[in-house]
Scaffold this motif. Structure first.
Motif, mmCIF file in Angstrom:
data_model
loop_
_atom_site.group_PDB
_atom_site.id
_atom_site.type_symbol
_atom_site.label_atom_id
_atom_site.label_comp_id
_atom_site.label_asym_id
_atom_site.label_seq_id
_atom_site.Cartn_x
_atom_site.Cartn_y
_atom_site.Cartn_z
ATOM 1 N N ASP A 1 0.857 -1.188 0.000
ATOM 2 C CA ASP A 1 0.000 0.000 0.000
ATOM 3 C C ASP A 1 0.892 1.236 0.000
ATOM 4 O O ASP A 1 1.893 1.302 0.715
ATOM 5 N N GLU A 2 0.490 2.204 -0.788
ATOM 6 C CA GLU A 2 1.313 3.408 -0.957
ATOM 7 C C GLU A 2 0.487 4.660 -0.691
ATOM 8 O O GLU A 2 -0.639 4.797 -1.172
ATOM 9 N N TRP A 3 1.085 5.575 0.072
ATOM 10 C CA TRP A 3 0.551 6.911 0.239
ATOM 11 C C TRP A 3 1.571 7.873 -0.356
ATOM 12 O O TRP A 3 2.764 7.826 -0.014
ATOM 13 N N ALA A 4 1.128 8.739 -1.243
ATOM 14 C CA ALA A 4 2.047 9.636 -1.934
ATOM 15 C C ALA A 4 1.502 11.055 -1.905
ATOM 16 O O ALA A 4 0.296 11.280 -2.115
ATOM 17 N N PHE A 5 2.386 12.017 -1.648
ATOM 18 C CA PHE A 5 2.025 13.431 -1.625
ATOM 19 C C PHE A 5 3.066 14.191 -2.437
ATOM 20 O O PHE A 5 4.266 13.897 -2.377
ATOM 21 N N SER A 6 2.624 15.197 -3.174
ATOM 22 C CA SER A 6 3.565 15.973 -3.980
ATOM 23 C C SER A 6 3.123 17.434 -4.061
ATOM 24 O O SER A 6 1.934 17.754 -3.970
ATOM 25 N N TRP A 7 4.114 18.286 -4.224
ATOM 26 C CA TRP A 7 3.886 19.715 -4.436
ATOM 27 C C TRP A 7 4.883 20.184 -5.478
ATOM 28 O O TRP A 7 6.074 19.871 -5.404
ATOM 29 N N THR A 8 4.428 20.894 -6.481
ATOM 30 C CA THR A 8 5.314 21.497 -7.467
ATOM 31 C C THR A 8 4.993 22.977 -7.556
ATOM 32 O O THR A 8 3.827 23.382 -7.510
ATOM 33 N N GLN A 9 6.065 23.763 -7.680
ATOM 34 C CA GLN A 9 5.916 25.214 -7.709
ATOM 35 C C GLN A 9 6.810 25.787 -8.796
ATOM 36 O O GLN A 9 8.023 25.568 -8.794
ATOM 37 N N GLN A 10 6.193 26.488 -9.744
ATOM 38 C CA GLN A 10 6.969 27.183 -10.754
ATOM 39 C C GLN A 10 7.498 28.472 -10.125
ATOM 40 O O GLN A 10 6.748 29.388 -9.804
ATOM 41 N N LEU A 11 8.827 28.520 -9.947
ATOM 42 C CA LEU A 11 9.445 29.655 -9.293
ATOM 43 C C LEU A 11 9.589 30.848 -10.228
ATOM 44 O O LEU A 11 9.573 32.003 -9.787
ATOM 45 N N SER A 12 9.781 30.547 -11.495
ATOM 46 C CA SER A 12 9.942 31.580 -12.516
ATOM 47 C C SER A 12 9.690 30.911 -13.854
ATOM 48 O O SER A 12 9.502 29.695 -13.915
ATOM 49 N N PRO A 13 9.683 31.668 -14.939
ATOM 50 C CA PRO A 13 9.527 30.999 -16.237
ATOM 51 C C PRO A 13 10.635 29.985 -16.529
ATOM 52 O O PRO A 13 10.482 29.146 -17.408
ATOM 53 N N MET A 14 11.734 30.029 -15.740
ATOM 54 C CA MET A 14 12.862 29.161 -16.021
ATOM 55 C C MET A 14 12.988 27.995 -15.042
ATOM 56 O O MET A 14 13.537 26.946 -15.379
ATOM 57 N N TRP A 15 12.487 28.152 -13.820
ATOM 58 C CA TRP A 15 12.749 27.158 -12.777
ATOM 59 C C TRP A 15 11.461 26.626 -12.158
ATOM 60 O O TRP A 15 10.482 27.356 -12.010
ATOM 61 N N GLU A 16 11.524 25.346 -11.779
ATOM 62 C CA GLU A 16 10.417 24.694 -11.086
ATOM 63 C C GLU A 16 10.973 23.871 -9.936
ATOM 64 O O GLU A 16 11.973 23.159 -10.080
ATOM 65 N N ALA A 17 10.328 23.955 -8.788
ATOM 66 C CA ALA A 17 10.714 23.188 -7.609
ATOM 67 C C ALA A 17 9.628 22.176 -7.289
ATOM 68 O O ALA A 17 8.454 22.356 -7.641
ATOM 69 N N GLY A 18 10.012 21.110 -6.612
ATOM 70 C CA GLY A 18 9.056 20.078 -6.238
ATOM 71 C C GLY A 18 9.419 19.436 -4.918
ATOM 72 O O GLY A 18 10.587 19.395 -4.527
ATOM 73 N N LEU A 19 8.410 18.946 -4.239
ATOM 74 C CA LEU A 19 8.591 18.226 -2.987
ATOM 75 C C LEU A 19 7.642 17.034 -3.001
ATOM 76 O O LEU A 19 6.452 17.191 -3.313
ATOM 77 N N SER A 20 8.164 15.858 -2.681
ATOM 78 C CA SER A 20 7.304 14.679 -2.670
ATOM 79 C C SER A 20 7.616 13.812 -1.461
ATOM 80 O O SER A 20 8.737 13.842 -0.920
#
Length: 783
Positions: free
Chosen positions: A551-570
């Motif tokens: 069984d898997e529980w998964a959470f994620s967040w992605t944030q476009q910081l600028s037109p050039m960069w994207e950050a993520g947390l999972s």
């Protein structure tokens, strides 16, 4: 989020030559963190080494290698390395080629290379594919779509390029040798390493050759043909008996050093046809054959070959309908592993004359494990439709797989213990006969699945389920997979996701063959007396066994910081249940139970470029990932289904201190923290590409088993340091020689050879080291 254009991208490309996308209300610019795609451009900009799948995806935060294997002093080998995804068993990953399974389900856990009757080494990756022949590799490690089944770890789907009819041919040559590779060996294994004993290689030369041709056959048909030969010539020492003396014996021998071959041949061919009326098809031919020749300097005149051979034929038919797209897939695959010895009798030769020296020689003929697999799939993707304010994207399908597995002994083979008497006669003390024969087992797996992505405004809910029925264990399993995604601002720049999924594992069919294998043994002579009686049948019982699941529980967040960069947390949490463990012994029989359990957590922070930035005249792209992992198991999943279930509160001794087993450090397939930074720079005008992959691995505990004392298991640990590796690749396409590419790959550029694992179970200071600097030279030409 799924693409929700009514006209699927594939159809748009086929009909208009371009891809037209209609963005849904929930805009999706972020990369799905549960799927990682390695495209051809990234593969070309990554130092490839042996050009195998494991090396390619080893930077994935969800993937963990076994340190004791990564630095095992066998860099000359072309064997694919096992890996774990989110702490699951390394033998519970599903390997696909263009959507059809190429996974060894008989004996992927059997990695020992030594000569033993009935034992045939195997690998999970039945197709040892050269990544040079692939267009992309898709790795699914969490929130895995419902069309994939039979795994607890993850799914690795290798995709072959669809031919475009460009009438081009590309040839590539790569070279590496032990002279271009730095290694350090612990004192306890230096002799085996220098002699090239099975599992070691100190002197080798690798020559890789690949050829790809893309041809237009007719206006509507294109063909792609790809071939690769990866060859490693490894220097190994063999013990050769001097049979010119009056009585050959263990004192009359020579040790010969010569090259043995480890070779992989791959052939892939795809025929793409547009039949008109919205119908297209792909016909795929697959072939992979690895042959590893081994010798012994302990046994006289003893040589054998381990072989993994896989071949298959697949057909995909796509039909565009008014209400969606229908895909039918058919496949047949033959996945074999074999061990072929130079003799069919294994003999321990003794002498009544004690001035002569005993010796052992021979082999067990040919034994093989053969897996025949038939695959049929039907999938329907309906066009997006609305029900009030809710938009639905629905697809569903049916999968049918029929698998037959067999152990084959191709001739009678024997083991002897015999003594040469003074009168020249052989006195046989023991003779066992291993009868030629075939032991088989088969099962069918039927799966139905349905998925509906329901979108309301900025929120999308995924509701899907997969129902599977297999006839080996006789279980019907329901695997729900749910997800919720929220485009917080409605512009695709901030997205939150969560999911809960259940994955049911692979059946390891090798254990179902063990009882039949034991029936092929008969005792001819025991203690010098002819008995001619059947061997002891060893019972293997599966009654009531449930299919292992996670069984898997998964959470994620992605944030476009600028037109050039994207950050993520999972964050991914896996809870494994009903793992198969073993009780009993060869006398009482083996009983398989669902006594295994485990838990793993992975947290990852990532950063990537959305488009290149300019610096020093180059276009730069980058990707960074930092991961934290923790896992626990009450059994050793590296043993497949042979592990015993262990109680977490058992008392063990670690470094002289008694503690509960659950508190003992765990070392196989673990890496508590890891940082990866990858960059690619392209100077288009100069034809230069520079790719780098820097990895930092945290310190960890290496664990050695020291035996038992008064019934208590004893262990010793050694703190293994953190270290950094830097892999770099530089390629050059000179403008004056169009079509030519020259490249240089350097793995572990900094030549850091730090201890990474305790290798000897009897000595906590006998470690394995990270392979040092490794250099590859390559040249390619396309015409």
């Amino acid at each position: 989020m799924a693409q929700t254009a009514d006209n699927p991208p594939e159809t748009a490309a086929e009909n208009a030559g371009v891809v037209t996308r209609t963005m849904p209300e929930v805009q999706v610019q972020a990369e799905r963190m549960e799927a990682r795609v390695y495209d051809r451009a990234e593969m070309d900009a990554t130092a490839g080494g042996n050009r195998d799948l494991t090396s390619l995806i080893s930077d994935n935060p969800a993937v963990t290698l076994n340190p004791s294997m990564s630095g095992n002093g066998n860099r000359g080998s072309l064997a694919p390395e096992s890996f774990s995804i989110h702490g699951e068993s390394p033998f519970q990953n599903q390997f696909l080629i263009d959507g059809i399974s190429g996974t060894n389900v008989i004996n992927p856990q059997e990695g020992a290379l030594g000569l033993q009757v009935g034992r045939v080494p195997g690998f999970s990756q039945a197709y040892n594919i050269d990544t040079e022949l692939l267009d992309e590799v898709r790795v699914f490690d969490n929130r895995i779509p419902v069309e994939y089944g039979s795994f607890q770890g993850g799914v690795i789907d290798a995709r072959i390029r669809t031919p475009k009819g460009t009438n081009t041919v590309k040839i590539k040559r790569s070279f590496n040798s032990s002279n271009l590779t730095q290694q350090e060996m612990p004192e306890g294994v230096v002799e085996d390493w220098e002699n090239g004993e099975p599992g070691y290689s100190s002197v080798w030369k690798k020559h890789f050759t690949s050829m790809q041709g893309d041809f237009r056959l007719t206006q509507d048909s294109n063909a792609l043909v790809s071939f690769s030969r990866r060859e490693s010539q490894i220097q190994r020492q063999s013990k050769v008996l001097d049979r010119s003396v009056a009585v050959p014996n263990g004192k009359a021998y020579t040790l010969d050093m010569h090259d043995e071959k480890d070779q992989v041949d791959d052939l892939l061919a795809k025929l793409h046809t547009n039949w008109g009326g919205g119908t297209t098809s792909n016909l795929l031919l697959k072939y992979s054959n690895r042959q590893e020749d081994l010798v012994s300097n302990s046994y006289a005149d003893t040589a054998w070959t381990n072989r993994q051979k896989a071949m298959g034929l697949g057909l995909e038919v796509f039909q565009q309908l008014d209400n969606g797209k229908l895909t039918a897939t058919l496949g047949v695959d033959q996945l074999n592993a074999a061990r072929e010895s130079s003799a069919d009798a294994f003999t321990v030769q003794l002498f009544a004359d004690k001035s002569l020296s005993s010796y052992t020689w021979g082999g067990f003929g040919k034994e093989s494990l053969e897996q025949r697999q038939y695959t049929g799939k039907l999938r329907m993707d309906w066009n997006t439709f609305a029900n009030g304010a809710v938009r639905h994207k629905v697809y569903g399908g049916v999968d049918l797989t029929s698998t037959d597995a067999s152990f084959v002994r191709h001739q009678d083979s024997y083991t002897y213990n015999q003594t040469l008497l003074a009168n020249g006669q052989q006195s046989i003390t023991t003779e066992n006969r291993y009868q030629a024969g075939t032991v088989g087992v088969g099962y069918n797996d039927l799966a139905l699945y349905l998925s509906d992505t329901m979108q309301l405004g900025n929120v999308a809910l995924l509701a899907s389920a997969r129902v599977e029925r297999d006839t080996l264990l006789g279980n019907t399993n329901v695997a729900p997979r749910m997800g919720l995604d929220w485009d917080v601002l409605g512009n695709g720049q901030t997205q939150l996701g969560m999911g809960w999924s259940r994955y049911y594992g692979l059946n390891l069919m090798g254990y179902a063959l063990e009882q039949g294998k034991s029936e092929l043994l008969s005792y001819v002579i025991q203690k010098g007396v002819v008995v001619n009686k059947p061997g002891t049948m060893v019972n293997h019982s599966y009654e009531g066994l449930q299919t292992p699941y996670s069984d898997e529980w998964a959470f994620s967040w992605t944030q476009q910081l600028s037109p050039m960069w994207e950050a993520g947390l999972s964050y991914v949490r896996r809870a494994s249940r009903d793992g198969v463990t073993t009780e009993g012994n060869s006398t009482t029989g083996y009983f398989y139970t669902n006594g295994g359990s485990g838990q793993a957590e992975t947290a990852t922070f990532s950063l990537r470029t959305l488009k290149p930035w300019k610096a020093a005249g180059a276009d730069w792209t980058a990707r960074m990932a930092f991961s934290w992992k923790d896992s626990y198991r009450n059994h050793d999943s590296t043993l497949g289904w042979e592990a015993e279930g262990l109680a977490a509160d058992d008392i063990v001794e670690v470094n002289g201190v008694q503690m509960q087993r659950k508190d003992k450090p765990y070392s196989a397939f673990t890496q508590p923290r890891e940082l990866m930074l990858g960059t690619t720079a392209r100077w288009s005008m100069a034809g230069v590409t520079w790719g780098n992959r820097i990895k930092w691995k945290s310190s960890r505990s290496g664990v050695a088993y020291l035996g038992t004392s008064k019934g208590v298991e004893r262990y010793a640990t050694q703190r293994l340091p953190s270290y950094v590796t830097w892999d770099s690749t530089l390629s050059y396409q000179p403008a004056m020689l169009k079509g030519l590419t020259l490249s240089l790959d350097v793995l572990n550029l900094l030549n850091r050879q730090v201890p990474i694992a305790i290798a000897n179970a009897a000595a906590a200071n006998n470690v394995r080291y990270q392979t040092g600097r490794e250099i590859w030279l390559a040249a390619a030409y396309e015409f």
